[in-house]
Design a protein around this motif. Structure first.
Motif, PDB file in Angstrom:
ATOM      1  N   LYS A 192      80.734 -13.710  50.267  1.00 34.33           N
ATOM      2  CA  LYS A 192      81.036 -12.372  49.747  1.00 34.33           C
ATOM      3  C   LYS A 192      80.821 -12.241  48.238  1.00 34.33           C
ATOM      4  CE  LYS A 192      85.882 -13.371  50.217  1.00 34.33           C
ATOM      5  NZ  LYS A 192      86.829 -13.890  49.894  1.00 34.33           N
ATOM      6  N   LEU A 193      80.843 -13.367  47.529  1.00 35.48           N
ATOM      7  CA  LEU A 193      80.641 -13.294  46.070  1.00 35.48           C
ATOM      8  C   LEU A 193      79.227 -12.860  45.680  1.00 35.48           C
ATOM      9  CD1 LEU A 193      82.710 -16.388  44.866  1.00 35.48           C
ATOM     10  CD2 LEU A 193      83.075 -14.027  44.142  1.00 35.48           C
ATOM     11  N   SER A 194      78.285 -12.993  46.638  1.00 39.81           N
ATOM     12  CA  SER A 194      76.913 -12.563  46.300  1.00 39.81           C
ATOM     13  C   SER A 194      76.406 -11.514  47.285  1.00 39.81           C
ATOM     14  CB  SER A 194      75.976 -13.772  46.267  1.00 39.81           C
ATOM     15  OG  SER A 194      76.001 -14.449  47.496  1.00 39.81           O
ATOM     16  N   LYS A 195      77.353 -10.791  47.878  1.00 38.58           N
ATOM     17  CA  LYS A 195      76.997  -9.916  48.993  1.00 38.58           C
ATOM     18  C   LYS A 195      76.296  -8.615  48.577  1.00 38.58           C
ATOM     19  CE  LYS A 195      78.759  -8.680  53.416  1.00 38.58           C
ATOM     20  NZ  LYS A 195      79.427  -7.410  53.623  1.00 38.58           N
ATOM     21  N   ASN A 196      76.541  -8.133  47.366  1.00 41.84           N
ATOM     22  CA  ASN A 196      76.064  -6.789  46.982  1.00 41.84           C
ATOM     23  C   ASN A 196      75.050  -6.782  45.842  1.00 41.84           C
ATOM     24  OD1 ASN A 196      77.493  -5.362  48.819  1.00 41.84           O
ATOM     25  ND2 ASN A 196      79.123  -4.725  47.433  1.00 41.84           N
ATOM     26  N   PRO A 197      73.922  -7.451  46.006  1.00 35.28           N
ATOM     27  CA  PRO A 197      72.981  -7.464  44.887  1.00 35.28           C
ATOM     28  C   PRO A 197      72.434  -6.066  44.576  1.00 35.28           C
ATOM     29  CG  PRO A 197      71.938  -8.347  46.852  1.00 35.28           C
ATOM     30  CD  PRO A 197      73.387  -8.151  47.192  1.00 35.28           C
ATOM     31  N   GLN A 198      72.045  -5.900  43.345  1.00 33.52           N
ATOM     32  CA  GLN A 198      71.584  -4.598  42.866  1.00 33.52           C
ATOM     33  C   GLN A 198      70.371  -4.822  41.972  1.00 33.52           C
ATOM     34  OE1 GLN A 198      73.754  -1.789  43.421  1.00 33.52           O
ATOM     35  NE2 GLN A 198      72.666  -0.281  42.198  1.00 33.52           N
ATOM     36  N   VAL A 199      69.369  -3.967  42.105  1.00 33.78           N
ATOM     37  CA  VAL A 199      68.218  -4.086  41.223  1.00 33.78           C
ATOM     38  C   VAL A 199      68.285  -2.941  40.205  1.00 33.78           C
ATOM     39  CG1 VAL A 199      66.536  -2.770  42.605  1.00 33.78           C
ATOM     40  CG2 VAL A 199      65.747  -4.659  41.257  1.00 33.78           C
ATOM     41  N   LEU A 200      67.889  -3.229  38.980  1.00 31.92           N
ATOM     42  CA  LEU A 200      67.963  -2.236  37.899  1.00 31.92           C
ATOM     43  C   LEU A 200      66.719  -2.387  37.040  1.00 31.92           C
ATOM     44  CD1 LEU A 200      69.427  -0.205  36.025  1.00 31.92           C
ATOM     45  CD2 LEU A 200      70.796  -2.073  35.149  1.00 31.92           C
ATOM     46  N   GLN A 201      65.897  -1.331  37.063  1.00 31.51           N
ATOM     47  CA  GLN A 201      64.663  -1.397  36.285  1.00 31.51           C
ATOM     48  C   GLN A 201      64.810  -0.522  35.056  1.00 31.51           C
ATOM     49  OE1 GLN A 201      62.324   1.485  36.415  1.00 31.51           O
ATOM     50  NE2 GLN A 201      60.740   0.545  35.165  1.00 31.51           N
ATOM     51  N   HIS A 202      64.421  -1.055  33.907  1.00 33.41           N
ATOM     52  CA  HIS A 202      64.491  -0.268  32.674  1.00 33.41           C
ATOM     53  C   HIS A 202      63.095   0.004  32.144  1.00 33.41           C
ATOM     54  CE1 HIS A 202      68.760  -1.146  32.456  1.00 33.41           C
ATOM     55  NE2 HIS A 202      68.532  -2.447  32.390  1.00 33.41           N
ATOM     56  N   HIS A 203      62.939   1.186  31.574  1.00 33.53           N
ATOM     57  CA  HIS A 203      61.701   1.552  30.889  1.00 33.53           C
ATOM     58  C   HIS A 203      62.093   1.967  29.471  1.00 33.53           C
ATOM     59  CE1 HIS A 203      58.456   4.953  30.444  1.00 33.53           C
ATOM     60  NE2 HIS A 203      58.255   3.960  29.605  1.00 33.53           N
ATOM     61  N   TYR A 204      61.638   1.179  28.499  1.00 32.44           N
ATOM     62  CA  TYR A 204      61.896   1.492  27.090  1.00 32.44           C
ATOM     63  C   TYR A 204      60.593   2.017  26.490  1.00 32.44           C
ATOM     64  CZ  TYR A 204      65.578  -1.970  28.074  1.00 32.44           C
ATOM     65  OH  TYR A 204      66.614  -2.672  28.634  1.00 32.44           O
ATOM     66  N   PRO A 205      60.461   3.321  26.309  1.00 28.35           N
ATOM     67  CA  PRO A 205      59.211   3.832  25.715  1.00 28.35           C
ATOM     68  C   PRO A 205      59.119   3.383  24.256  1.00 28.35           C
ATOM     69  CG  PRO A 205      60.476   5.602  26.769  1.00 28.35           C
ATOM     70  CD  PRO A 205      61.377   4.418  26.676  1.00 28.35           C
ATOM     71  N   PRO A 206      57.896   3.425  23.673  1.00 23.96           N
ATOM     72  CA  PRO A 206      57.786   3.102  22.253  1.00 23.96           C
ATOM     73  C   PRO A 206      58.661   4.088  21.467  1.00 23.96           C
ATOM     74  CG  PRO A 206      55.613   3.486  23.224  1.00 23.96           C
ATOM     75  CD  PRO A 206      56.618   3.846  24.259  1.00 23.96           C
ATOM     76  N   CYS A 207      59.219   3.618  20.362  1.00 24.52           N
ATOM     77  CA  CYS A 207      60.159   4.442  19.610  1.00 24.52           C
ATOM     78  C   CYS A 207      59.685   4.562  18.165  1.00 24.52           C
ATOM     79  CB  CYS A 207      61.530   3.765  19.664  1.00 24.52           C
ATOM     80  SG  CYS A 207      62.734   4.533  18.605  1.00 24.52           S
ATOM     81  N   PRO A 208      59.621   5.794  17.631  1.00 24.68           N
ATOM     82  CA  PRO A 208      59.071   5.939  16.273  1.00 24.68           C
ATOM     83  C   PRO A 208      59.912   5.256  15.186  1.00 24.68           C
ATOM     84  CG  PRO A 208      59.938   8.035  17.090  1.00 24.68           C
ATOM     85  CD  PRO A 208      59.964   7.079  18.237  1.00 24.68           C
ATOM     86  N   GLU A 209      61.208   5.053  15.415  1.00 25.68           N
ATOM     87  CA  GLU A 209      62.038   4.416  14.382  1.00 25.68           C
ATOM     88  C   GLU A 209      62.938   3.333  15.000  1.00 25.68           C
ATOM     89  OE1 GLU A 209      63.046   7.448  10.963  1.00 25.68           O
ATOM     90  OE2 GLU A 209      63.458   8.390  12.907  1.00 25.68           O
ATOM     91  N   PRO A 210      62.334   2.190  15.324  1.00 27.67           N
ATOM     92  CA  PRO A 210      63.104   1.154  16.027  1.00 27.67           C
ATOM     93  C   PRO A 210      64.294   0.612  15.234  1.00 27.67           C
ATOM     94  CG  PRO A 210      60.763   0.616  15.960  1.00 27.67           C
ATOM     95  CD  PRO A 210      60.945   1.810  15.093  1.00 27.67           C
ATOM     96  N   SER A 211      64.244   0.732  13.908  1.00 32.24           N
ATOM     97  CA  SER A 211      65.355   0.156  13.145  1.00 32.24           C
ATOM     98  C   SER A 211      66.625   1.006  13.243  1.00 32.24           C
ATOM     99  CB  SER A 211      64.957  -0.020  11.679  1.00 32.24           C
ATOM    100  OG  SER A 211      64.672   1.253  11.140  1.00 32.24           O
ATOM    101  N   LEU A 212      66.503   2.215  13.793  1.00 29.03           N
ATOM    102  CA  LEU A 212      67.677   3.100  13.881  1.00 29.03           C
ATOM    103  C   LEU A 212      68.279   3.157  15.279  1.00 29.03           C
ATOM    104  CD1 LEU A 212      66.354   6.224  11.867  1.00 29.03           C
ATOM    105  CD2 LEU A 212      67.591   4.220  11.018  1.00 29.03           C
ATOM    106  N   THR A 213      67.534   2.671  16.258  1.00 31.15           N
ATOM    107  CA  THR A 213      67.948   2.907  17.651  1.00 31.15           C
ATOM    108  C   THR A 213      68.188   1.608  18.407  1.00 31.15           C
ATOM    109  OG1 THR A 213      65.609   2.966  18.175  1.00 31.15           O
ATOM    110  CG2 THR A 213      66.714   5.086  18.002  1.00 31.15           C
ATOM    111  N   LEU A 214      68.741   1.755  19.600  1.00 31.65           N
ATOM    112  CA  LEU A 214      68.870   0.635  20.531  1.00 31.65           C
ATOM    113  C   LEU A 214      68.414   1.097  21.912  1.00 31.65           C
ATOM    114  CD1 LEU A 214      72.391  -0.883  19.675  1.00 31.65           C
ATOM    115  CD2 LEU A 214      70.154  -1.967  19.295  1.00 31.65           C
ATOM    116  N   GLY A 215      67.897   0.134  22.687  1.00 33.79           N
ATOM    117  CA  GLY A 215      67.550   0.415  24.074  1.00 33.79           C
ATOM    118  C   GLY A 215      68.774   0.245  24.960  1.00 33.79           C
ATOM    119  N   ILE A 216      69.542  -0.823  24.710  1.00 37.13           N
ATOM    120  CA  ILE A 216      70.841  -1.033  25.371  1.00 37.13           C
ATOM    121  C   ILE A 216      71.804  -1.549  24.315  1.00 37.13           C
ATOM    122  CG2 ILE A 216      72.171  -2.250  27.153  1.00 37.13           C
ATOM    123  CD1 ILE A 216      69.858  -2.673  28.814  1.00 37.13           C
TER     124      ILE A 216
END
Ligand code: OGA
Ligand code: NI
Length: 351
Positions: A192-216
């Protein structure tokens, strides 16, 4: 109000040469320019196919990496290179579909277990938004739920179905090594400890000011472990180690594995659910695919009894069903971990 397809970062970022104010992180959270660490500092690499080393050596390495970093990369893992490539391609094809179609393809489940979102799962509550769009759904080995998965691109179900089966095998293999290293039964995590796997796909588009933002934002995963596939040649993931952000540079044919908060609890604090985050860049879109090993909601999460040495070692964490753990984690973030800890005096000093 804007609809989800309009809100997706990938729908509107093209026309921008600066980031909107709602995406500007407060100073203390920004990636800054001094986060790069010397190249000698990187997370450990574990060779799962190394026939020269015996199993005991592999266990020693993987345990040390999980204690010291909570992160490592695995190579020679026997997941087919073609399947990995196909998986990334399917997700890249998905990322290129028209926004409305993406949202429609992820809206088939009446109770919303398959969904798209932008920023974080809590868009409305994110005072500052994150530079990414995501798609997530359960991927149990039984094949249940598959009718709710996207069926465009046409090969989505076939490829993601095969990929998640492979992740399940690899996940079990890694958990067996960790279990043996910790002194648990090798099959400790198989039920049961591994019963509910989940997939999560992220798309991080290019960002004009990477020093100001975060993706996560900086976070720990609420999984047992997470296995991450990241695109070659695009950097983004960083791990916090001794107060420094380390880059997790993609290496060919590798997966990044991290210890989740649940395994930190089950191991009674011996293994670290390390904090990590994702930064953006100005030139290349980045796709990553995370496979989270989650328990069933009713499973009690607590330090493994046999690691408490018949009561001679005190548990560092309180017991809680996984369902409650998830809800409290989301509601109380980032204070939840602190609340979960027992405040014993003079024993098991917290890390
Ligand atoms: C996550 C995560 C990292 C990445 O989904 O929890 O940390 O590189 N992803 O996308
Ligand atoms: Ni994560």
């Amino acid at each position: 109000m804007e609809s989800l397809d309009q809100r997706l970062v990938s729908s509107w970022f093209h026309g921008h040469s600066s980031v909107p104010p709602t995406y500007v992180q407060p100073l203390e959270s920004r990636p800054g320019c001094r986060f790069m660490s010397p190249s000698c500092m990187s997370i450990p690499v574990i060779d799962l196919g190394d026939r020269h080393n015996d199993r005991a050596d592999t266990i020693k390495h993987i345990l040390k990496a999980s204690e010291q970093y909570g992160f490592f990369q695995v190579i020679n893992h026997r997941v087919s290179k073609d399947l990995v490539e196909e998986t990334l391609n399917v997700f890249k094809e998905f990322r290129a579909m028209p926004p409305k179609e993406k949202v429609n393809e992820c809206s088939k489940d009446p109770i919303g277990r398959c969904k798209m979102y932008t920023s974080s799962e809590n868009y409305e509550k994110d005072a500052i938004k994150y530079w990414k769009d995501s798609l997530t759904h359960p991927c149990p080995p039984s094949g249940e739920y598959m009718q709710y998965w996207p069926d465009k691109p046409t090969k989505y179900r076939e490829v993601v179905g095969k990929y998640t089966q492979e992740m399940r095998k690899l996940g079990h293999e890694i958990l067996e090594l960790l279990s043996e290293g910790l002194g648990l039964d090798p099959s400790y995590f198989h039920g049961k400890l591994s019963k509910n796997p989940q997939v999560l796909q992220h798309h991080y588009p290019p960002c004009p000011e990477p020093s100001l933002t975060l993706g996560i934002a900086k976070h720990r995963d609420t999984s047992i472990i997470t296995i991450l596939l990241q695109e070659q040649d695009v950097q983004g993931l960083q791990v916090l180690k001794d107060g420094e952000w380390l880059r997790v540079d993609p290496i060919p044919n590798a997966f990044v594995v991290n210890i989740g908060l649940l395994l930190q609890v089950i191991s009674n604090g011996r293994l670290v659910g390390a904090e990590h985050r994702v930064v953006t860049n100005s030139t290349m879109a980045r796709t990553s695919v995370a496979y989270f090993i989650y328990p069933s909601l009713k499973t009690i999460i607590e330090p493994a009894q046999c690691l408490l040495n018949n009561g001679t070692t005190l548990p560092m964490y309180k017991s809680m069903p996984f369902g409650e753990f998830r809800t409290s984690f989301l509601a109380k973030f980032p204070k939840f971990e602190e609340e979960l800890r027992f405040k014993w005096k003079n024993v098991n000093d917290a890390r």
